[in-house]
Design a protein around this motif. Structure first.
Motif, PDB file in Angstrom:
ATOM      1  N   LEU A  80      47.697 -18.972 -46.574  1.00  0.00           N
ATOM      2  CA  LEU A  80      46.843 -18.773 -45.400  1.00  0.00           C
ATOM      3  C   LEU A  80      46.798 -20.026 -44.528  1.00  0.00           C
ATOM      4  O   LEU A  80      46.819 -19.942 -43.291  1.00  0.00           O
ATOM      5  N   ILE A  81      46.733 -21.202 -45.158  1.00  0.00           N
ATOM      6  CA  ILE A  81      46.697 -22.464 -44.403  1.00  0.00           C
ATOM      7  C   ILE A  81      47.986 -22.647 -43.611  1.00  0.00           C
ATOM      8  O   ILE A  81      47.962 -22.990 -42.416  1.00  0.00           O
ATOM      9  N   ILE A  82      49.125 -22.403 -44.251  1.00  0.00           N
ATOM     10  CA  ILE A  82      50.413 -22.617 -43.592  1.00  0.00           C
ATOM     11  C   ILE A  82      50.628 -21.625 -42.455  1.00  0.00           C
ATOM     12  O   ILE A  82      51.013 -21.995 -41.341  1.00  0.00           O
ATOM     13  N   THR A  83      50.376 -20.343 -42.713  1.00  0.00           N
ATOM     14  CA  THR A  83      50.622 -19.328 -41.682  1.00  0.00           C
ATOM     15  C   THR A  83      49.691 -19.492 -40.490  1.00  0.00           C
ATOM     16  O   THR A  83      50.108 -19.303 -39.342  1.00  0.00           O
ATOM     17  N   SER A  84      48.429 -19.877 -40.730  1.00  0.00           N
ATOM     18  CA  SER A  84      47.491 -20.048 -39.618  1.00  0.00           C
ATOM     19  C   SER A  84      47.705 -21.362 -38.870  1.00  0.00           C
ATOM     20  O   SER A  84      47.111 -21.585 -37.820  1.00  0.00           O
ATOM     21  N   SER A  85      48.568 -22.243 -39.413  1.00  0.00           N
ATOM     22  CA  SER A  85      48.849 -23.520 -38.757  1.00  0.00           C
ATOM     23  C   SER A  85      50.026 -23.424 -37.789  1.00  0.00           C
ATOM     24  O   SER A  85      50.348 -24.410 -37.117  1.00  0.00           O
ATOM     25  N   MET A  86      50.661 -22.268 -37.708  1.00  0.00           N
ATOM     26  CA  MET A  86      51.779 -22.100 -36.786  1.00  0.00           C
ATOM     27  C   MET A  86      51.279 -22.269 -35.353  1.00  0.00           C
ATOM     28  O   MET A  86      50.149 -21.919 -35.024  1.00  0.00           O
ATOM     29  N   VAL A  88      51.790 -20.786 -32.562  1.00  0.00           N
ATOM     30  CA  VAL A  88      51.335 -19.609 -31.825  1.00  0.00           C
ATOM     31  C   VAL A  88      49.903 -19.238 -32.215  1.00  0.00           C
ATOM     32  O   VAL A  88      49.111 -18.803 -31.371  1.00  0.00           O
ATOM     33  N   ILE A  89      49.538 -19.434 -33.481  1.00  0.00           N
ATOM     34  CA  ILE A  89      48.171 -19.151 -33.933  1.00  0.00           C
ATOM     35  C   ILE A  89      47.222 -20.228 -33.421  1.00  0.00           C
ATOM     36  O   ILE A  89      46.131 -19.931 -32.929  1.00  0.00           O
ATOM     37  N   ARG A  90      47.625 -21.506 -33.529  1.00  0.00           N
ATOM     38  CA  ARG A  90      46.753 -22.606 -33.083  1.00  0.00           C
ATOM     39  C   ARG A  90      46.395 -22.476 -31.609  1.00  0.00           C
ATOM     40  O   ARG A  90      45.267 -22.743 -31.204  1.00  0.00           O
ATOM     41  N   ARG A  91      47.379 -22.079 -30.802  1.00  0.00           N
ATOM     42  CA  ARG A  91      47.138 -22.020 -29.359  1.00  0.00           C
ATOM     43  C   ARG A  91      46.394 -20.755 -28.944  1.00  0.00           C
ATOM     44  O   ARG A  91      45.576 -20.790 -28.023  1.00  0.00           O
ATOM     45  N   VAL A  96      40.744 -19.115 -35.768  1.00  0.00           N
ATOM     46  CA  VAL A  96      41.403 -18.667 -37.004  1.00  0.00           C
ATOM     47  C   VAL A  96      42.027 -19.858 -37.711  1.00  0.00           C
ATOM     48  O   VAL A  96      41.864 -20.052 -38.923  1.00  0.00           O
ATOM     49  N   PHE A  97      42.743 -20.678 -36.950  1.00  0.00           N
ATOM     50  CA  PHE A  97      43.357 -21.891 -37.521  1.00  0.00           C
ATOM     51  C   PHE A  97      42.289 -22.821 -38.073  1.00  0.00           C
ATOM     52  O   PHE A  97      42.399 -23.328 -39.201  1.00  0.00           O
ATOM     53  N   TRP A  98      41.230 -23.070 -37.302  1.00  0.00           N
ATOM     54  CA  TRP A  98      40.212 -24.056 -37.664  1.00  0.00           C
ATOM     55  C   TRP A  98      39.504 -23.682 -38.966  1.00  0.00           C
ATOM     56  O   TRP A  98      39.373 -24.502 -39.872  1.00  0.00           O
TER      57      TRP A  98
END
Length: 460
Positions: A80-86, A88-91, A96-98
């Motif tokens: 979950l940490i890795i996928t949400s750090s992409m 496209v997700i961060r921007r 969700v990323f935070w």
């Protein structure tokens, strides 16, 4: 690297447990793995094979042991940490990323607990002294018999070691969080709110003991919007001013909520006591802090990436107004690339003020600025063509006319190298990665004939 080694670790254990299971299912006692698996079956003696029965399977072991359960939990947390750090997700979904990234707490707790069950086992030191595994492994059928010199081996679980690697960094992290919490609790007073036409919100603030340098940034929190979210914003004020300010472009849920809370959608002026409370942590350093260490400076900003250079240019203006003799910088080349005309609005006032002051002090040569409009509509182009002969630029109101398209960086760097032979030129960028790559290559290719271009960047 964490993901790679996690995958290696998991795959190795899957093969390991398959071998453990096969050893328990053997019916031929003439194999060493079978003999080792029988240790501890009939009494409370030490054992080596963590699978204690031939009526189970690796899946059951995975969900009924400490190592198995914590392994599943920390693997899911890591995924979950890795996928949400992409990017496209961060921007697009910063929240969700935070929030997902805070699963690192679960990850490290699980990591420390992972070895408590001591599922990885080996021969004890005392047993190795009397039972040499190199000499005795081929005599397993006579282990424990008199005269063989190979008593039955004794096994024990390896002590958990992860905590030794985790406790130091976690202590430092906790100290840093406590310092940041203390600083964030200090009172911040919003002294002025300015709504700029290009949907950019300017907040001017004061905080006791706050000291900054040019180009630094702060983390901001608005408790009425979210108790947990902290967002970074570049300081646009100069160290010489009696306040600090940020310019916030309204592009997401949090910034839109702040814009609304500050009365951005209202036509009336809000009273100071009705403004939302904000917490500020910082300031924190960036590459732009080094700008005054160079005699010649190139500042390149793209869109809202111009914000750190607002601080630099303001500070330059204050230093010259105060006739500060310690200013090492003798020449500044400023480039601003914008995709739309509205983006110029909030920054144009500062540039107009600088242009006026430089002309009054006969310092026209100190600051060279080049503003580029990278995209435009046909209707805008027709209007600008008509107005182009006017004394001031129709977009920015400056004497210097706006250019259209993108700079020819090869020509720009060549011209600066010719103008300043033997100088160290500091190149500072706040902009996208693609532009950083292009400028980095230019710095390398034009560092010749005694002129050295030193690249400093901030990406967003």
């Amino acid at each position: 690297m964490i993901a790679l080694h996690t995958a290696i670790h998991i795959i190795a254990h899957l093969f390991n447990f398959e071998r453990f299971m096969d050893s328990q299912l053997m019916i031929n006692s003439s194999h060493l793995p079978y003999v080792l698996s029988q240790f501890g079956n009939n009494d409370n003696r030490s054992y080596l094979n963590p699978i204690r029965s031939n009526e189970t399977n690796p899946t059951i072991v995975m969900f009924t042991t400490i190592a198995g359960l914590t392994g599943v939990v920390i693997t899911l947390a890591l995924i979950l940490i890795i996928t949400s750090s992409m990017e496209v997700i961060r921007r697009s979904y910063f929240e969700v990323f935070w929030f997902t990234h805070h699963l690192f707490i679960v990850f490290f707790i699980g990591l420390v607990a992972h070895g408590i069950g001591r599922i990885v086992r080996g021969q004890t030191v005392e047993s190795v002294e009397v039972h040499n595994p190199i000499k005795c492994h081929s005599k397993f059928e006579t282990w424990g018999q008199n005269g063989t010199g190979c008593p039955e081996p004794v096994f024990a679980g390896n002590a958990p070691m992860t905590w030794k690697w985790v406790v130091g960094p976690m202590f430092l992290y906790l100290c840093e969080r406590l310092v940041r919490f203390y600083r964030s609790q200090q009172k911040v007073v919003v002294t002025k709110v300015v709504m700029h036409p290009s949907k950019t919100l300017e907040l001017q603030m004061k905080k006791k003991g706050f000291k900054m340098e040019v180009g630094q940034y702060v983390f901001m929190q608005c408790p009425s919007i979210s108790q947990l979210e902290w967002h970074p914003f570049t300081l646009t004020s100069a160290p010489e001013e009696d306040h600090f300010s940020v310019h916030i472009r309204i592009v997401g849920d949090w910034t839109q909520a702040l814009y609304t809370a500050c009365g951005g959608d209202k036509t009336v002026v809000l009273d100071a006591w009705t403004l939302p409370k904000v917490a500020v942590d910082g300031p924190f350093g960036t590459a732009s802090e080094d700008v005054f260490r160079y005699e010649v400076v190139m500042l390149v900003g793209a869109g809202i990436g111009v914000t750190p250079f607002a601080s630099v240019l303001k500070s330059v203006w204050y230093k010259h107004v105060q006739e500060n003799k310690n200013v090492f910088t003798k020449k500044i080349y400023f480039y601003w690339l914008c995709p739309e005309t509205q983006a110029f609005e909030w920054f144009a006032d500062l540039l107009q003020s600088l242009e006026r002051q430089m002309m009054e002090k006969d310092m026209r040569d100190f600051l060279s600025y080049n503003i580029y409009l990278t995209r435009w509509k046909d209707a805008e182009a027709a209007h600008l063509r008509v107005q182009y002969e006017a004394e001031n630029d129709p977009i920015t109101g400056l004497k210097q006319k706006t250019r259209y398209g993108k700079p020819n960086w090869d020509n720009e760097f060549s011209a600066i190298a010719t103008q300043h032979p033997g100088s160290k030129v500091g190149v500072f960028l706040c902009g996208p990665t693609a532009l950083a790559t292009a400028l980095g290559k230019q710095c390398i290719s034009h560092t010749e004939s005694g002129t050295e271009f030193i690249f400093n960047k901030e990406n967003f």
